[in-house]
Design an enzyme around this catalytic site. Structure first.
Site, PDB file in Angstrom:
ATOM      1  N   VAL A  80     163.352  39.767  17.188  1.00  0.00           N
ATOM      2  CA  VAL A  80     163.919  41.147  17.500  1.00  0.00           C
ATOM      3  C   VAL A  80     163.346  42.779  17.315  1.00  0.00           C
ATOM      4  CG1 VAL A  80     166.294  39.989  15.238  1.00  0.00           C
ATOM      5  CG2 VAL A  80     164.338  40.076  14.578  1.00  0.00           C
TER       6      VAL A  80
ATOM      7  N   CYS B 230     156.011  49.783  21.912  1.00  0.00           N
ATOM      8  CA  CYS B 230     155.218  48.558  21.673  1.00  0.00           C
ATOM      9  C   CYS B 230     153.927  49.400  21.044  1.00  0.00           C
ATOM     10  CB  CYS B 230     155.443  47.691  22.091  1.00  0.00           C
ATOM     11  SG  CYS B 230     157.056  46.774  22.273  1.00  0.00           S
TER      12      CYS B 230
ATOM     13  N   LEU C 140     145.007  47.587  26.074  1.00  0.00           N
ATOM     14  CA  LEU C 140     145.625  48.288  27.131  1.00  0.00           C
ATOM     15  C   LEU C 140     145.568  49.335  26.598  1.00  0.00           C
ATOM     16  CD1 LEU C 140     148.258  45.281  27.937  1.00  0.00           C
ATOM     17  CD2 LEU C 140     146.011  45.733  29.612  1.00  0.00           C
TER      18      LEU C 140
HETATM   19  P1  NAD Z   1     165.418  45.376  21.353  1.00  0.00           P
HETATM   20  O1  NAD Z   1     165.449  46.864  20.441  1.00  0.00           O
HETATM   21  O2  NAD Z   1     165.461  45.862  22.605  1.00  0.00           O
HETATM   22  O3  NAD Z   1     165.764  43.920  20.519  1.00  0.00           O
HETATM   23  C1  NAD Z   1     166.153  43.853  19.904  1.00  0.00           C
HETATM   24  C2  NAD Z   1     167.872  43.296  19.255  1.00  0.00           C
HETATM   25  O4  NAD Z   1     167.647  42.816  17.943  1.00  0.00           O
HETATM   26  C3  NAD Z   1     168.779  44.528  19.247  1.00  0.00           C
HETATM   27  O5  NAD Z   1     169.491  44.028  20.276  1.00  0.00           O
HETATM   28  C4  NAD Z   1     169.062  44.476  18.107  1.00  0.00           C
HETATM   29  O6  NAD Z   1     170.002  44.566  17.441  1.00  0.00           O
HETATM   30  C5  NAD Z   1     168.899  42.819  17.956  1.00  0.00           C
HETATM   31  N1  NAD Z   1     168.581  42.649  15.950  1.00  0.00           N
HETATM   32  C6  NAD Z   1     167.952  43.048  15.459  1.00  0.00           C
HETATM   33  N2  NAD Z   1     168.152  42.303  14.073  1.00  0.00           N
HETATM   34  C7  NAD Z   1     169.119  41.198  13.977  1.00  0.00           C
HETATM   35  C8  NAD Z   1     169.644  39.963  13.358  1.00  0.00           C
HETATM   36  N3  NAD Z   1     169.316  40.282  12.374  1.00  0.00           N
HETATM   37  N4  NAD Z   1     170.354  39.284  13.689  1.00  0.00           N
HETATM   38  C9  NAD Z   1     170.483  40.030  15.311  1.00  0.00           C
HETATM   39  N5  NAD Z   1     170.256  40.762  15.784  1.00  0.00           N
HETATM   40  C10 NAD Z   1     169.718  41.107  15.771  1.00  0.00           C
HETATM   41  O7  NAD Z   1     163.721  44.909  21.383  1.00  0.00           O
HETATM   42  P2  NAD Z   1     162.569  44.633  22.297  1.00  0.00           P
HETATM   43  O8  NAD Z   1     161.845  45.498  23.152  1.00  0.00           O
HETATM   44  O9  NAD Z   1     163.352  43.177  22.515  1.00  0.00           O
HETATM   45  O10 NAD Z   1     161.114  44.162  21.524  1.00  0.00           O
HETATM   46  C11 NAD Z   1     161.743  42.939  20.500  1.00  0.00           C
HETATM   47  C12 NAD Z   1     159.835  42.352  20.116  1.00  0.00           C
HETATM   48  O11 NAD Z   1     159.695  41.653  20.927  1.00  0.00           O
HETATM   49  C13 NAD Z   1     159.617  43.243  19.276  1.00  0.00           C
HETATM   50  O12 NAD Z   1     158.971  42.334  18.025  1.00  0.00           O
HETATM   51  C14 NAD Z   1     158.573  44.223  20.606  1.00  0.00           C
HETATM   52  O13 NAD Z   1     157.436  44.131  19.939  1.00  0.00           O
HETATM   53  C15 NAD Z   1     158.152  42.889  20.929  1.00  0.00           C
HETATM   54  N6  NAD Z   1     158.293  43.134  22.503  1.00  0.00           N
HETATM   55  C16 NAD Z   1     158.647  43.210  23.452  1.00  0.00           C
HETATM   56  C17 NAD Z   1     158.227  43.835  24.425  1.00  0.00           C
HETATM   57  C18 NAD Z   1     158.902  45.025  25.437  1.00  0.00           C
HETATM   58  O14 NAD Z   1     158.771  45.156  26.343  1.00  0.00           O
HETATM   59  N7  NAD Z   1     160.009  45.303  24.920  1.00  0.00           N
HETATM   60  C19 NAD Z   1     157.561  43.540  25.076  1.00  0.00           C
HETATM   61  C20 NAD Z   1     156.202  42.403  23.979  1.00  0.00           C
HETATM   62  C21 NAD Z   1     156.878  41.681  23.270  1.00  0.00           C
HETATM   63  C1  UGA Z   2     152.910  46.500  27.083  1.00  0.00           C
HETATM   64  C2  UGA Z   2     152.217  45.546  27.735  1.00  0.00           C
HETATM   65  O1  UGA Z   2     151.440  46.085  29.150  1.00  0.00           O
HETATM   66  C3  UGA Z   2     152.694  44.090  27.569  1.00  0.00           C
HETATM   67  O2  UGA Z   2     151.920  43.263  28.314  1.00  0.00           O
HETATM   68  C4  UGA Z   2     153.377  43.736  26.583  1.00  0.00           C
HETATM   69  O3  UGA Z   2     153.864  42.694  26.674  1.00  0.00           O
HETATM   70  C5  UGA Z   2     154.445  44.645  26.569  1.00  0.00           C
HETATM   71  O4  UGA Z   2     154.051  45.994  26.261  1.00  0.00           O
HETATM   72  C6  UGA Z   2     154.762  44.901  24.401  1.00  0.00           C
HETATM   73  O5  UGA Z   2     154.140  44.394  23.822  1.00  0.00           O
HETATM   74  O6  UGA Z   2     156.059  45.593  24.520  1.00  0.00           O
HETATM   75  P1  UGA Z   2     155.110  48.358  28.599  1.00  0.00           P
HETATM   76  O7  UGA Z   2     154.716  48.595  27.456  1.00  0.00           O
HETATM   77  O8  UGA Z   2     156.640  47.744  28.877  1.00  0.00           O
HETATM   78  O9  UGA Z   2     154.501  47.026  28.219  1.00  0.00           O
HETATM   79  O10 UGA Z   2     154.610  48.878  29.998  1.00  0.00           O
HETATM   80  P2  UGA Z   2     153.139  49.062  30.879  1.00  0.00           P
HETATM   81  O11 UGA Z   2     152.847  48.164  31.969  1.00  0.00           O
HETATM   82  O12 UGA Z   2     152.340  48.360  29.453  1.00  0.00           O
HETATM   83  O13 UGA Z   2     152.585  50.621  30.267  1.00  0.00           O
HETATM   84  C7  UGA Z   2     152.590  51.674  29.033  1.00  0.00           C
HETATM   85  C8  UGA Z   2     152.546  52.937  29.114  1.00  0.00           C
HETATM   86  O14 UGA Z   2     151.260  52.487  29.450  1.00  0.00           O
HETATM   87  C9  UGA Z   2     153.502  53.720  30.172  1.00  0.00           C
HETATM   88  O15 UGA Z   2     154.261  54.487  29.650  1.00  0.00           O
HETATM   89  C10 UGA Z   2     152.675  53.122  31.264  1.00  0.00           C
HETATM   90  O16 UGA Z   2     152.936  54.506  32.517  1.00  0.00           O
HETATM   91  C11 UGA Z   2     151.686  53.703  30.640  1.00  0.00           C
HETATM   92  N1  UGA Z   2     150.048  53.823  31.892  1.00  0.00           N
HETATM   93  C12 UGA Z   2     150.063  51.946  31.607  1.00  0.00           C
HETATM   94  C13 UGA Z   2     149.394  54.306  31.811  1.00  0.00           C
HETATM   95  O17 UGA Z   2     149.017  55.635  31.426  1.00  0.00           O
HETATM   96  N2  UGA Z   2     148.263  54.203  32.621  1.00  0.00           N
HETATM   97  C14 UGA Z   2     148.073  53.000  33.396  1.00  0.00           C
HETATM   98  O18 UGA Z   2     147.295  52.765  33.971  1.00  0.00           O
HETATM   99  C15 UGA Z   2     149.027  52.069  33.062  1.00  0.00           C
END
Ligand code: NAD
Ligand code: UGA
Length: 453
Positions: free
Chosen positions: A91, A277, A228
């Site tokens: 979530v 994030c 990063l």
């Molecule tokens: P998101 O907002 O896309 O999805 C989260 C979902 O959880 C939502 O659809 C929401 O409705 C649901 N939710 C919230 N509370 C709930 C509950 N109690 N029961 C059922 N559903 C519920 O978020 P995301 O981007 O998938 O990120 C999720 C987590 O993963 C965050 O902690 C984020 O930091 C981490 N993360 C994200 C990325 C990324 O690229 N987006 C990468 C690595 C880690």
């Molecule tokens: C980032 C990390 O790369 C993932 O490993 C991690 O799991 C994720 O966050 C998370 O925890 O959500 P993401 O945010 O999806 O992934 O994408 P990135 O490729 O990291 O880019 C993040 C931002 O940095 C973008 O706006 C991108 O344009 C910018 N960026 C990236 C730069 O400005 N310069 C670069 O050289 C690289």
């Protein structure tokens, strides 16, 4: 005993793609992804695969192979929890907006609510996996909530943070640099970790699966994102110095990155990093450092965000200076709204912040993005205005024009700013000298670009 049933709470950018890949690699395991947002579940079940809520290259092909075979998207959260041996919590964990730690600490209300559901519904023992990014020692809190379960169930809480990046999620999941699993050192903790290792081993080489203690896993995730982002702020800070001295930021970046000890990744100049994030995870790190009295550590990491804000404002200044110098009207086309290419996600995109500042200065803006939907764009500006309250709400819709293709920018003397490095913006050199192209990603070859950052 082999795992037969997995539940994932949260059908977002992490839950959806991650479970799709596990389902593909482990066809004998039934995986149910649930979400409190029913509309989202309907979209995941849509017969038109272009309507699933997450756009990621390669994702819809996997969904078409697994959905309703061993991968299910369901609104029945309780049943999915009850049936599962392993429950992933994926979530959202946004920055707190009110109360203690507002603006810095992570809001754990969604995680806590999952833990309460698990405690309430479970009738047997379960492994609970932290997939969301969480502050160090959250597992302790989750255990406390789970201990309220009335059915005498035993829970093992393990941390398995996700490192995928949007736009390359499927490839990242197929070929992860590492899979990190943090568990307790007790026998039952070790057994739980082993069960998760068995799943990942199906496609990830064993030497890439790191097993550590729970707190190390939680902190490693925050540390990876912070490091990063720190590289991006480093290169963006140097871009200001390049402009003052006549050095070329791409040349500096390339020269620095050639040192194998430094490496070339995450050294691309940009209008600031976006995404849901980096900022929230660094703020979380800053908050934790302050909590433990480590003020110098907190200030060090906070600076990464301050440079990011500075970069966004610098871009606005450059646009304004350019307009004044060339005596142009206050109209700008923003090319790209997603925070990076190949995703429909616009959370914390620099385009939002740059557009907002321009609107404050009475600019009229046109926006084109290949994947972000128009309602989202308006919603992003409105959400920022709800926090900052610097714009008259009436002008938001009148001064933004959302375009469905690139034709609009072909107006003579138009200023088009490239904010996202979508491939289709690479061919804009054919526009000739009638428009002014400001490439804030520096991704078009120098000779082809009219104006460079
Ligand atoms: P998101 O907002 O896309 O999805 C989260 C979902 O959880 C939502 O659809 C929401 O409705 C649901 N939710 C919230 N509370 C709930 C509950 N109690 N029961 C059922 N559903 C519920 O978020 P995301 O981007 O998938 O990120 C999720 C987590 O993963 C965050 O902690 C984020 O930091 C981490 N993360 C994200 C990325 C990324 O690229 N987006 C990468 C690595 C880690
Ligand atoms: C980032 C990390 O790369 C993932 O490993 C991690 O799991 C994720 O966050 C998370 O925890 O959500 P993401 O945010 O999806 O992934 O994408 P990135 O490729 O990291 O880019 C993040 C931002 O940095 C973008 O706006 C991108 O344009 C910018 N960026 C990236 C730069 O400005 N310069 C670069 O050289 C690289």
């Amino acid at each position: 005993m082999k795992i037969k049933n997995i539940c994932c709470i949260g059908a977002g950018y992490v839950g959806g793609p991650t479970m799709a890949v596990i389902a593909l690699k482990c066809p004998e395991i039934k995986i149910t992804v649930v979400d409190a947002n029913k509309d989202k579940i309907n979209k995941w079940n849509s017969s038109n695969l272009d309507d699933i809520p997450v756009f990621e290259p390669g994702l819809k092909e996997i969904i078409s192979k697994t959905r309703n075979k061993n991968l299910f998207f369901s609104k029945d959260i309780d049943k999915a929890i009850e049936d599962a041996e392993i429950i992933f919590m994926a979530v959202n964990t946004p920055t707190k907006e009110e109360g203690e730690g507002a603006g810095m600490a992570t809001d754990l209300k969604y995680i806590e609510s999952c833990a309460k559901d698990i405690a309430r519904v479970s009738k047997g023992n379960k492994i609970v996996v932290e997939k969301s990014t969480l502050p160090v020692r959250t597992a302790e809190k989750i255990k406390e909530i789970l201990s309220l379960s009335k059915n005498n169930c035993k829970f093992e809480v393990i941390s398995n943070p996700e490192f995928l990046a949007e736009g390359t999620a499927i490839n990242d999941l197929f070929k992860s640099d590492r899979v990190l699993i943090g568990g307790e050192q007790s026998q039952s903790g070790k057994n739980a970790v082993k069960k998760l290792v068995e799943i990942y081993k199906r496609w990830i080489p064993e030497h890439k699966i790191l097993t550590v203690n729970v707190w190390s896993a939680e902190l490693s995730k925050l540390a990876s994102n912070a490091m990063l982002a720190q590289r991006i702020s480093s290169i963006n800070s140097l871009s200001a110095l390049c402009e003052a001295t006549g050095a070329e930021i791409d040349e500096v970046s390339s020269a620095v990155g050639r040192d194998h000890r430094i490496g070339s990744y995450f050294l691309k100049v940009s209008p600031g990093f976006g995404g849901s994030c980096f900022q929230k995870d660094i703020l979380n790190l800053v908050y934790l450092s302050k909590f433990y009295g480590l003020h110098e550590v907190a200030e060090y990491w906070h600076q990464v965000i301050k440079i990011n804000d500075y970069q966004r404002l610098r871009i606005v200044e450059k646009i304004v200076l350019f307009i004044n110098k060339n005596k142009l009207s206050k109209e700008v086309s923003i090319l790209g709204w997603s925070f990076k290419k190949d995703t429909n996600d616009s959370r914390e995109s620099s385009s939002i912040y740059v557009a907002y500042e321009l609107l404050k200065l009475d600019f009229k803006i046109s926006v084109y993005d290949p994947k972000v939907n128009p309602e989202r764009i308006i919603e992003d500006i409105k959400n920022l205005n709800n926090k900052r309250k610097k714009l008259n709400p009436n002008i938001i819709e009148t001064n933004i024009n959302i375009c469905s293709n690139l034709n609009y920018i072909k107006k003579p003397k138009n200023i088009a700013v490239i904010m996202t490095e979508w491939e289709e913006f690479k061919n804009l050199e054919n526009l000739g000298d009638k428009i002014f192209l400001l490439d804030f990603r520096n991704f078009i070859d120098k000779e082809k670009t009219t104006i460079r950052f």
